[in-house]
Write an enzyme that holds these catalytic residues in place. Sequence first.
Site, PDB file in Angstrom:
ATOM      1  N   LYS A  53      12.075  -3.952  -6.633  1.00  0.00           N
ATOM      2  CA  LYS A  53      11.908  -4.072  -5.185  1.00  0.00           C
ATOM      3  C   LYS A  53      12.693  -5.287  -4.700  1.00  0.00           C
ATOM      4  O   LYS A  53      12.449  -6.407  -5.145  1.00  0.00           O
ATOM      5  CB  LYS A  53      10.426  -4.229  -4.832  1.00  0.00           C
ATOM      6  CG  LYS A  53      10.126  -4.334  -3.341  1.00  0.00           C
ATOM      7  CD  LYS A  53       8.623  -4.452  -3.107  1.00  0.00           C
ATOM      8  CE  LYS A  53       8.264  -4.528  -1.632  1.00  0.00           C
ATOM      9  NZ  LYS A  53       6.805  -4.634  -1.431  1.00  0.00           N
ATOM     10  N   ASP A 149      -5.953  -4.168   1.986  1.00  0.00           N
ATOM     11  CA  ASP A 149      -5.172  -2.986   2.364  1.00  0.00           C
ATOM     12  C   ASP A 149      -5.344  -1.888   1.317  1.00  0.00           C
ATOM     13  O   ASP A 149      -4.374  -1.265   0.881  1.00  0.00           O
ATOM     14  CB  ASP A 149      -3.695  -3.338   2.541  1.00  0.00           C
ATOM     15  CG  ASP A 149      -2.933  -2.301   3.371  1.00  0.00           C
ATOM     16  OD1 ASP A 149      -3.596  -1.499   4.083  1.00  0.00           O
ATOM     17  OD2 ASP A 149      -1.693  -2.282   3.318  1.00  0.00           O
TER      18      ASP A 149
END
Length: 304
Positions: A53, A149
């Site tokens: 990433k 989250d």
Amino acid sequence: MPPPGLSPSTECLIPVVSLSISGTFPKNPIAVTGQSVVFKVYSKLYRRDVAVKIVSQNAIPAAVAEKFLPRELDVTMKVRHPHIARCLAITRPAPTKIVIISDYYERGTLLDLILEQKRLKENPLAVTLFRQIIEAINYLHTRGITHRDVKLENILIDGNGDVKLIDFGFSRHVERRERSRSFCGTQPYTCPQMKKFRPYVPFCADFYACGVVLFTMVVGKWPNLAVSTMNIFPDKYPSRACRKLITALLDENESDRAGYDECVNSEWMGGHPAWMFANHAYFYEEVPTRAIDPDPWNFEMTEC
């Protein structure tokens, strides 16, 4: 021309990252957002597929980069648990670029699994996956970390069919009864206090989100939380014991909402004859029901 969504600065960085992990980047990424791009790369250094990433820090709002990004990187690098995605390295090869290298999990997200199967069979699949999810959450909570989250898209499935919790973008260290005033997360997983912009206990908010996850796993659609939790279930499923646990997780009152202990000792989970858990060396061991240590992951690293 760089692939769609890939900036020239990120394209220029790829050869540097490629050399650092001894891997060849594919032409196209597997995911692109406004702030990051993710590639699946076979790394000779790690001798397996990894997820790379690349985060563009200058694409993140300054307030977010200053407040949330350091927390995410700190938690991502420190946590070690069989049901949390394993971060292998974090580097900053350029002033505005951060590279996060993690294990790659080939079976996609829990949302993908539900879309494929319509809804998950309660036993043994849903109960096993949900136990793994709350073990990961409990690991964080016992270390003073809240995720904030928890959602189907942030739960990956590995090649063995086991859960891997990801994405610590909203995570933070908090005291046990501390209330948070950062209204983050994703609908429909946010707790009632957050929806009303009231201070909330982040640990309780994580388990509310777990209730939404469990409902969606066994029903196959989002709960209609505009109505009473007693009226959100279809006529035929899930089981009575599963409904009872979901209702307790979705309790509007934080003080009464179910947490880790209530889940593990619930009728729905307590009837499981044995659990299969992976230790830090990724061996699997059978653990009898109700013989679970309060922190089963608190043991020394062993050699594979």
